[in-house]
Design a protein around this motif. Structure first.
Motif, PDB file in Angstrom:
ATOM      1  N   MET C  22       0.835  -1.204   0.000  1.00  0.00           N
ATOM      2  CA  MET C  22       0.000   0.000   0.000  1.00  0.00           C
ATOM      3  C   MET C  22       0.864   1.245   0.000  1.00  0.00           C
ATOM      4  O   MET C  22       0.556   2.224  -0.647  1.00  0.00           O
ATOM      5  CB  MET C  22      -0.911   0.022   1.239  1.00  0.00           C
ATOM      6  N   ASP C  26       1.582   4.167  -3.705  1.00  0.00           N
ATOM      7  CA  ASP C  26       1.092   5.499  -3.359  1.00  0.00           C
ATOM      8  C   ASP C  26       0.772   6.378  -4.551  1.00  0.00           C
ATOM      9  O   ASP C  26      -0.376   6.605  -4.870  1.00  0.00           O
ATOM     10  CB  ASP C  26       2.149   6.216  -2.504  1.00  0.00           C
ATOM     11  N   MET C  32      -4.909   4.474  -7.279  1.00  0.00           N
ATOM     12  CA  MET C  32      -4.582   4.888  -5.918  1.00  0.00           C
ATOM     13  C   MET C  32      -5.548   4.180  -4.990  1.00  0.00           C
ATOM     14  O   MET C  32      -6.751   4.142  -5.255  1.00  0.00           O
ATOM     15  CB  MET C  32      -4.759   6.407  -5.819  1.00  0.00           C
ATOM     16  N   LEU C  33      -5.016   3.611  -3.917  1.00  0.00           N
ATOM     17  CA  LEU C  33      -5.891   2.997  -2.920  1.00  0.00           C
ATOM     18  C   LEU C  33      -6.140   4.017  -1.829  1.00  0.00           C
ATOM     19  O   LEU C  33      -5.212   4.447  -1.149  1.00  0.00           O
ATOM     20  CB  LEU C  33      -5.217   1.778  -2.302  1.00  0.00           C
TER      21      LEU C  33
END
Lengths: 165, 556, 412
Positions: C22, C26, C32-33
């Motif tokens: 994660m 970035d 994008m999470l």
């Protein structure tokens, strides 16, 4: 005397920021140093009483171009701290090219005969005269540049179009 | 059980030990300053032949410090009674302070104008040496009219003849004005939003409608922990608020408050102010980036898109007025509008009228105000690019926003709404302008003056707040759609129409006068309509809101 | 007990959920999470949404729930029904009266308890007033999510008056425990009927004011119209109930279709989602609302708008109940240790958020063997992942707000 002091200050900022751009390891920091350079150049324009040019420099370069550069840098950097590590040969080739360029420019500058006075040469409404010149003497380049801008805008809009699924 | 009063909790605690320590320190300071002043007077008289700079530095400054110490001592001694009096007379004290500061600013401007005329030197005199300037205090004393022939006053006025000193005074004044205005605007926004939302807003702090709320909030923010998130880019994080605030301040360089109330009357003043508004974008983007926070990044990206896009319709709408006025000089544009309501550039022809509204909408987006406040969208991105900022840094961003709001309203006022002139034509009051202080004050209040400029800006800011608290937020793609597909074509049409109008319709022709009359009538109807609707709503509150709410809720 | 609501196997999403990747994922340009919640101003409680976004476009939205789980059902196995009533308050804490109501009806059905007429009327009044209060909160917070700050304050101004009425009746303002097995705990206080009528007369014109302020606002329609559209067959397949179902055009309201309590004695219409130009039914004497252009059946706007129309009909029901309020007992005599007979009953009632159901299995003792609560928000939230695909980031609060979830009954 006051003018000289301000000139040296702005010149130092401009050149120093330019050097910092080259030496900065982080892309975003380099973009911020570019802000310093462009701002100092705008200050130099103001010092030369070319107020319109200085303001346009701020609007176009700082408010437009630099924003887009920072935008692009922010969106495409691999990580927030993108590092650049050029190889030794790259550094050598760059150093040679830059020294040659620098020598040429400095030689020309030393050899040129600069006019003595630093007073502004036009009086009154510089903007009105600029406008007049653009639409009479320099009409063809003006139109050519606007056509070029139009092409650029259409191209950008086409490239950024939303793909219909 | 005894009712707890708010005042009991909010009273400051003065324990006697602290009080006596403070008093002793103040007394020592006062006496030391007086001694210093006496010594300085001796040195200045005997050693430096009473030169004005020496008198200023060695005598006037210590005397001023002694006076300050005496005042502080008096406040400490009388803290209790003063606090009680302030709370009882909060409203008159507040309004008295407001009027006193207005008079102070006016007085300083008059003095500076007087000395400036007297000296008649360049803004930057060639020889600024420590000894010997163009004017002596003796000459100053001779020229002071009336009973003001004291050494002290001429000593105080002596530095004002140098342009540098005058510039510094004006810069200090501008910074003070922006800070005070930002604090006022924050309080005003809370009050306006509260009244729209059927509440009251700040009521306690300072006594009268919570006027000191912003002051208290500012002091609280100054005392907050300076928190920089881990992984954030420290130099950029610290730099970003200043990159947002300083351009907002610099915009005031070319913004005229009155005919002679402008720091630098630039020939390209409009372009300069627009440039300053455009540089603010960088501070916001860097603030979002340097926070090491995805939400801030989202806010910063949205904001960049929005502000940069809306600069174009904003500039083009202003260009409509520039073609009508024929100059980029803000003071000259203001001077064109001195013949009353109908001469205001918004009412010159239908195209400038439409351009006024287009500019206002574009300016709303440029200031990140609702309905275009996605960068600070509270319900989606917590606080957008300001998420990680707290304390004084956040305060700076906030101040920058209100300063930008003022600049943008100032541009609208100068270019569309008659600048610093009242709706009455100036020539009606020409008699008053030549008289003494009192008649000039009346002239300034009724016909033209900086107060009118500030009042109009506050009115426009009120409209901005009103819109913010009424309308929902627009999505980013709809924002950009509105910019590129609605505002931009409309501004281009307005610009085209205005250019054709300038070319084809001669000034003073029947068509021009008719268009002028019709648009000024429409403008007057709009303003009266708004005031009338507000009055109607106020008078029929009980019926419109419902008696149940009006009776039981103080703010309904 | 956190449960992932992953209906399909999404291996790359699972891999992305661990910490290192994660961090590395970035700032790619592709995806994008982003984590929304559990603390977030607009997720209506402790809901965590993990969004996979491509710039502003949301590719996937996975809700993670369980942050408000308080073992209500397990506690139900240890408490007598009258002791469990306060637990039901806290399921959907914005519609506590309705929760109490449905649970009491379920127990009464299982144990065969009779409820006096006056109690029935009082229960209807309270339930419908709470429906108005709940819809006011939904309306206010939805405006707040969309950036309109003012309707929130107006909604809460009205809601305070309703809460004053409730406080007069039972002493509480949020978790009432007023409707209980066999009736209500206290009789209505003196003057309640007059105050209630005064409030209804004051409130009914306000709904039109809210419509003019928010519902017909072009910006609001653009934000919510044709966003998050749910087709009727989808709505039924995913188990949606309440306004979410009716906005898609399915005319299903338990109060009308399977009437419980005395709802069959009242005249009211059940509004459903309409296409632009449609006129939903409203009581007489009220300006007729019209569905504006830019919306479609089953979108966020219709879900929001139906709540406004339902407020009109709740006002009508309360008026009719106040007119027909008989004298009599407010509670029938129910023994403290009411023995629940062996067997089970599943009873559903129409809550503001959908159909709340209680399954109570009795085994002859005063303590039930099993209590199961079917929270309407739980089932309504399940469709969130399906309709949050390919929408913009700013549409997520619009969709979640229009489903109107209360995490209390999602997590129980």
């Amino acid at each position: 005397m006051f003018e000289a002091f301000v000139f040296y200050l702005l010149a130092t900022v401009a050149v120093g920021s330019a050097v910092a751009i080259v030496l900065a390891k982080d892309i975003v920091r380099a973009a911020v140093w570019l802000l310093g350079t462009l701002g100092a150049v705008a200050g130099l324009y103001f010092l030369l009483a070319a107020y319109f040019l200085g303001a346009v420099q701020l609007i176009v370069y700082v408010g437009g171009t630099l924003v887009l550069i920072i935008f692009g840098v922010m969106l495409t950097g691999r990580s927030p701290w993108a590092r650049q590590r050029p190889s030794r040969w790259e550094v050598l080739a760059a150093a040679v090219t830059c020294s040659l360029l620098f020598g040429t420019v400095v030689g020309e500058m030393m050899g040129a005969g600069w006019a003595g006075s630093a007073r502004p040469t036009t009086k009154g409404q510089t903007v009105a005269e600029l406008g007049r010149e653009l639409l009479t003497t320099y009409l063809v380049p003006f139109e050519a540049v606007s056509v070029l801008l139009l092409v650029v805008m259409i191209g950008a809009a086409y490239l950024a179009r939303v793909e219909r699924r | 059980m005894q009712a707890i009063r708010g005042e009991d909790i909010l009273k400051p605690r003065w324990d006697p030990a602290l009080r006596s320590r403070a008093l002793r320190a103040v007394c020592r300071g006062c006496l030391g300053a007086l001694a210093g002043a006496a010594a300085g007077a001796a040195v200045a008289r005997l050693g430096l032949r009473g030169h004005p700079v020496a008198v200023l530095l060695l005598v006037v400054v210590p005397l001023g410090l002694a006076a300050l110490a005496a005042v502080a001592g008096g406040l400490i001694v009388l803290a209790g009674p003063i606090g009680r009096a302030l709370r009882r007379f909060a409203a008159p004290v507040f309004w008295g302070a407001v009027i006193a500061s207005v008079l102070l600013i006016w007085g300083v401007a008059e003095l500076m104008g007087f000395v400036g005329e007297l000296a008649r030197v360049d803004p930057v005199p060639e020889a600024v040496t420590a000894f010997g300037g163009p004017l002596t205090t003796g000459e100053l004393r001779e020229s002071l009219r009336g009973p003001g022939r004291f050494v002290l006053l001429s000593g105080l006025l002596w530095p004002l003849q140098f342009g540098v000193v005058r510039d510094l005074v004006v810069v200090a004044g501008v910074v003070a004005f922006v800070s005070v205005f930002a604090m006022f605007a924050i309080w005003w926004e809370r009050k306006v939003s509260a009244r729209i939302q059927s509440r009251l807003g700040p009521m306690r702090v300072g006594g009268w409608h919570g006027w000191a709320q912003s002051l208290a909030d500012g002091i609280k923010l100054l005392g907050k922990e300076d928190l920089i998130p881990a992984g954030a880019d420290r130099p950029l994080f610290c730099l970003a608020p200043y990159l947002a605030f300083v351009p907002a301040l610099c915009g005031f360089i070319a913004l005229p408050f009155g005919a002679y109330w402008v720091f630098r009357n630039l020939d390209v003043g409009l372009v300069f102010v627009l440039a300053m508004v455009g540089v603010e974008v960088i501070g916001v983007i860097l603030g979002g980036w340097a926070s090491n926070n995805k939400w801030s990044l989202y806010g910063a990206m949205r904001e960049a898109c929005q502000m940069v896009s809306y600069e174009i319709p904003m500039g083009m709408a202003l260009l409509v007025v520039v073609t009508a006025a024929g100059t980029l000089n803000l003071t000259e544009i203001g001077e064109l509008q001195k013949s009353g309501w109908a001469s205001w550039l918004a009412f010159r022809n239908p195209f400038t009228f439409v351009a006024c509204f287009l500019y206002f909408v574009a300016a709303l987006a440029s200031c990140k105000r609702a309905p275009f406040d996605l960068p600070e969208a509270e319900s989606e991105l917590v606080a957008g690019f300001m998420t990680e900022y707290s304390g004084f840094r956040w305060c700076l961003f906030f101040f920058a926003e209100y300063a930008a709001m003022f600049i943008v309203s100032g541009l609208a006022t100068t270019l569309f709404l008659g600048a610093w002139y009242s709706p009455l034509p100036v020539r009606w009051g020409a008699v008053l302008a030549e008289g003494g202080l009192l008649s000039r004050a009346v002239h300034g209040l009724v016909f033209c003056g900086p107060l009118w400029f500030v009042a109009k800006c506050i009115l426009l800011i009120y409209v901005q707040m009103w819109i913010r608290w009424t309308l929902p937020r627009v999505r980013i793609d709809q924002v950009l759609y509105a910019c590129v597909q609605v505002l931009l074509p409309l501004t281009m049409l307005a610009l085209l129409g205005q250019s054709l109008w300038e070319l084809l319709v001669p000034r003073g022709s029947a068509l021009g006068l008719a268009a002028n009359a019709i648009t000024s009538a429409i403008g007057a109807v709009l303003v009266m309509g708004a005031v009338g609707a507000a009055a109607y709503g106020r008078m029929n509150r009980r019926r419109l809101v419902g008696s149940l709410a009006v009776e039981h809720l103080p703010g309904a | 007990m956190a449960r992932d609501v992953l209906l399909e196997s999404v291996p790359d999403l699972r891999a992305d959920l661990d910490r290192e990747s994660m961090a590395a994922a970035d700032v790619r340009t592709e995806e994008m999470l982003v984590n929304m919640g559990p603390q977030h101003p607009s997720t209506h409680g402790v809901l965590r949404l993990v969004l996979r976004t491509d710039g502003e476009l949301v590719l996937d939205a996975v809700p993670h729930i369980g942050y408000l789980h308080r073992c209500a059902e397990k506690i139900g196995e240890n408490l007598a029904p009258y002791q469990f009533i306060p637990k039901t308050d806290r399921l959907d804490y914005l519609a506590a009266m309705n929760n109490n109501h449905v649970f009491s009806l379920a127990v009464e059905r299982l144990a065969g308890v009779e409820v006096p007429e006056r109690a029935r009327y009082i229960r209807i009044i309270m339930a419908e007033l709470n429906r108005i209060a709940s819809h006011l909160v939904s309306f206010g917070t939805y405006g707040l999510d969309m950036g309109a700050f003012t309707p929130f304050l107006y909604a809460f101004r009205e809601r305070e008056m309703i809460l004053d009425l409730f406080e007069a009746a039972c002493g509480a303002r949020l978790t009432y425990s007023y409707i209980t097995i066999g009736g209500v705990t206290h009789d209505l206080p003196d003057g309640f009927v007059e105050r209630c009528r005064e409030f209804l007369d004051y409130f009914e014109p306000k709904i039109d004011e809210y419509n003019r302020l928010l519902s017909y606002n072009q910006i609001f329609i653009k934000r919510t119209g044709c966003v998050g559209v749910i087709r009727p067959d989808e709505a039924i397949a995913w188990g949606l109930t309440g306004v979410c179902l009716r906005a898609s055009g399915v005319r299903w309201d338990l109060r009308r279709c399977l009437p419980y309590e005395i709802y069959d004695r009242f005249e009211f219409e059940v509004p459903v989602g309409l296409p632009p130009g449609g006129v939903p039914p409203v009581p007489a004497g009220v300006p007729a609302p019209k569905v504006p252009a830019g919306t479609c059946v089953g979108d966020c706007w219709n879900r929001y708008f139906l709540r406004m129309i339902e407020m009109y009909w709740s006002v009508a029901i309360v008026r009719q109940a106040l007119d027909g309020l008989p004298a009599g007992d407010y509670r029938s005599k129910v023994p403290r240790n009411l023995k629940l007979p062996e067997g089970e009953v599943y009873f559903e009632g129409e809550n503001p958020r959908g159909q709340l159901g209680f399954l109570i299995v009795g085994d002859g003792s005063p303590i039930p063997y099993r209590v199961k609560a079917r929270g309407p928000s739980f089932c309504n939230l399940s469709i969130a992942r399906r309709i949050c695909r390919n929408c913009l980031l700013a549409d997520i609060p619009a969709i979640i707000g229009s489903i109107d979830v209360v995490m209390g009954e999602v997590d129980r």
